[in-house]
Design a protein around this motif. Sequence first.
Motif, PDB file in Angstrom:
ATOM      1  N   PRO A  12       5.024   1.203   1.730  1.00  0.00           N
ATOM      2  CA  PRO A  12       3.995   1.273   1.706  1.00  0.00           C
ATOM      3  C   PRO A  12       4.012   1.190   3.794  1.00  0.00           C
ATOM      4  O   PRO A  12       2.299   1.710   3.498  1.00  0.00           O
ATOM      5  CB  PRO A  12       3.553  -0.399   0.912  1.00  0.00           C
ATOM      6  CG  PRO A  12       4.795  -1.303   1.153  1.00  0.00           C
ATOM      7  CD  PRO A  12       5.469   0.084   0.638  1.00  0.00           C
ATOM      8  N   LYS A  13       4.739   0.857   4.034  1.00  0.00           N
ATOM      9  CA  LYS A  13       4.584   1.072   5.504  1.00  0.00           C
ATOM     10  C   LYS A  13       5.116   2.325   5.974  1.00  0.00           C
ATOM     11  O   LYS A  13       4.087   3.081   6.679  1.00  0.00           O
ATOM     12  CB  LYS A  13       5.393  -0.331   5.913  1.00  0.00           C
ATOM     13  CG  LYS A  13       5.102  -0.317   7.475  1.00  0.00           C
ATOM     14  CD  LYS A  13       6.494  -0.952   8.248  1.00  0.00           C
ATOM     15  CE  LYS A  13       6.427  -1.579   9.221  1.00  0.00           C
ATOM     16  NZ  LYS A  13       7.205  -2.163  10.494  1.00  0.00           N
ATOM     17  N   CYS A  14       5.881   3.242   6.055  1.00  0.00           N
ATOM     18  CA  CYS A  14       6.531   4.481   6.284  1.00  0.00           C
ATOM     19  C   CYS A  14       6.114   5.252   5.328  1.00  0.00           C
ATOM     20  O   CYS A  14       6.653   6.505   5.364  1.00  0.00           O
ATOM     21  CB  CYS A  14       8.252   4.422   7.031  1.00  0.00           C
ATOM     22  SG  CYS A  14       9.110   4.689   5.619  1.00  0.00           S
ATOM     23  N   LYS A  15       5.716   4.983   4.041  1.00  0.00           N
ATOM     24  CA  LYS A  15       5.410   6.388   3.128  1.00  0.00           C
ATOM     25  C   LYS A  15       6.501   7.192   2.152  1.00  0.00           C
ATOM     26  O   LYS A  15       6.181   8.115   2.583  1.00  0.00           O
ATOM     27  CB  LYS A  15       4.387   6.894   3.359  1.00  0.00           C
ATOM     28  CG  LYS A  15       3.339   6.455   3.504  1.00  0.00           C
ATOM     29  CD  LYS A  15       2.677   5.608   2.961  1.00  0.00           C
ATOM     30  CE  LYS A  15       1.391   4.882   3.585  1.00  0.00           C
ATOM     31  NZ  LYS A  15       0.413   3.505   3.161  1.00  0.00           N
ATOM     32  N   ALA A  16       7.640   6.781   3.137  1.00  0.00           N
ATOM     33  CA  ALA A  16       9.289   6.901   2.656  1.00  0.00           C
ATOM     34  C   ALA A  16       9.262   7.434   1.214  1.00  0.00           C
ATOM     35  O   ALA A  16       9.073   5.777   1.138  1.00  0.00           O
ATOM     36  CB  ALA A  16       9.985   7.085   2.862  1.00  0.00           C
ATOM     37  N   MET A  17       9.452   8.896   0.495  1.00  0.00           N
ATOM     38  CA  MET A  17       9.815   7.937  -1.147  1.00  0.00           C
ATOM     39  C   MET A  17      11.220   8.192  -1.208  1.00  0.00           C
ATOM     40  O   MET A  17      12.210   8.377  -0.439  1.00  0.00           O
ATOM     41  CB  MET A  17       9.505   9.208  -1.952  1.00  0.00           C
ATOM     42  CG  MET A  17       9.727   9.521  -3.140  1.00  0.00           C
ATOM     43  SD  MET A  17       9.274  10.906  -3.970  1.00  0.00           S
ATOM     44  CE  MET A  17       7.167  10.149  -4.562  1.00  0.00           C
ATOM     45  N   ASP A  18      11.779   7.004  -2.295  1.00  0.00           N
ATOM     46  CA  ASP A  18      13.263   6.491  -2.682  1.00  0.00           C
ATOM     47  C   ASP A  18      14.447   6.117  -1.408  1.00  0.00           C
ATOM     48  O   ASP A  18      15.308   6.127  -2.182  1.00  0.00           O
ATOM     49  CB  ASP A  18      13.963   8.095  -3.118  1.00  0.00           C
ATOM     50  CG  ASP A  18      13.185   8.887  -4.808  1.00  0.00           C
ATOM     51  OD1 ASP A  18      12.830   8.100  -5.236  1.00  0.00           O
ATOM     52  OD2 ASP A  18      13.388   9.860  -4.512  1.00  0.00           O
ATOM     53  N   CYS A  33      13.539  -1.748   2.377  1.00  0.00           N
ATOM     54  CA  CYS A  33      13.503  -0.016   2.906  1.00  0.00           C
ATOM     55  C   CYS A  33      14.569   0.099   3.604  1.00  0.00           C
ATOM     56  O   CYS A  33      14.527  -0.595   4.750  1.00  0.00           O
ATOM     57  CB  CYS A  33      11.773   0.205   2.887  1.00  0.00           C
ATOM     58  SG  CYS A  33      11.454   2.222   3.689  1.00  0.00           S
ATOM     59  N   VAL A  34      14.981   0.928   2.791  1.00  0.00           N
ATOM     60  CA  VAL A  34      16.609   1.366   3.851  1.00  0.00           C
ATOM     61  C   VAL A  34      15.868   2.420   4.869  1.00  0.00           C
ATOM     62  O   VAL A  34      16.736   2.915   5.998  1.00  0.00           O
ATOM     63  CB  VAL A  34      17.737   1.964   2.888  1.00  0.00           C
ATOM     64  CG1 VAL A  34      17.786   0.809   1.583  1.00  0.00           C
ATOM     65  CG2 VAL A  34      16.942   3.205   2.355  1.00  0.00           C
ATOM     66  N   GLN A  35      14.785   3.002   5.473  1.00  0.00           N
ATOM     67  CA  GLN A  35      14.245   3.458   5.961  1.00  0.00           C
ATOM     68  C   GLN A  35      14.016   2.401   7.553  1.00  0.00           C
ATOM     69  O   GLN A  35      14.356   2.451   8.708  1.00  0.00           O
ATOM     70  CB  GLN A  35      13.617   4.547   6.262  1.00  0.00           C
ATOM     71  CG  GLN A  35      12.984   5.285   6.976  1.00  0.00           C
ATOM     72  CD  GLN A  35      12.781   6.906   6.386  1.00  0.00           C
ATOM     73  OE1 GLN A  35      12.750   7.488   5.069  1.00  0.00           O
ATOM     74  NE2 GLN A  35      11.742   7.774   7.187  1.00  0.00           N
ATOM     75  N   CYS A  36      12.833   1.948   7.169  1.00  0.00           N
ATOM     76  CA  CYS A  36      11.915   1.190   7.976  1.00  0.00           C
ATOM     77  C   CYS A  36      12.520  -0.321   8.455  1.00  0.00           C
ATOM     78  O   CYS A  36      11.831  -1.121   9.189  1.00  0.00           O
ATOM     79  CB  CYS A  36      10.580   1.488   8.142  1.00  0.00           C
ATOM     80  SG  CYS A  36       9.733   0.850   6.225  1.00  0.00           S
ATOM     81  N   GLY A  37      12.747  -0.951   7.350  1.00  0.00           N
ATOM     82  CA  GLY A  37      13.257  -2.485   7.208  1.00  0.00           C
ATOM     83  C   GLY A  37      12.186  -3.083   6.831  1.00  0.00           C
ATOM     84  O   GLY A  37      11.997  -4.005   6.949  1.00  0.00           O
ATOM     85  N   GLU A  38      11.450  -2.767   6.374  1.00  0.00           N
ATOM     86  CA  GLU A  38       9.868  -2.898   5.442  1.00  0.00           C
ATOM     87  C   GLU A  38      10.629  -4.057   3.687  1.00  0.00           C
ATOM     88  O   GLU A  38      11.294  -3.805   3.299  1.00  0.00           O
ATOM     89  CB  GLU A  38       8.828  -2.606   4.920  1.00  0.00           C
ATOM     90  CG  GLU A  38       7.710  -2.508   4.027  1.00  0.00           C
ATOM     91  CD  GLU A  38       7.040  -4.075   5.154  1.00  0.00           C
ATOM     92  OE1 GLU A  38       5.973  -4.692   4.404  1.00  0.00           O
ATOM     93  OE2 GLU A  38       6.657  -3.426   6.346  1.00  0.00           O
TER      94      GLU A  38
END
Length: 64
Positions: A12-18, A33-38
């Motif tokens: 929901p924060k960075c909109k990255a999928m999977d 989220c492994v990309q942004c840490g949310e």
Amino acid sequence: MKKRFIAGAICPKCKAMDTMALTKENAVETVTCVQCGETMSQPEAHVEKEVRDQEQVIGIFKPE
């Protein structure tokens, strides 16, 4: 701790999928989220019943 990735989930924060990983510790499910840490958490039903309004739970200790 084992991570389970949620296929098709969108952060929901960075909109990255999977990139959303589910972990469970002390009866509390956490999605990160492994990309942004949310992070988002949801305790199980028996934990929610013991929490008073306006409080957050870190964990419940029940000696046996």
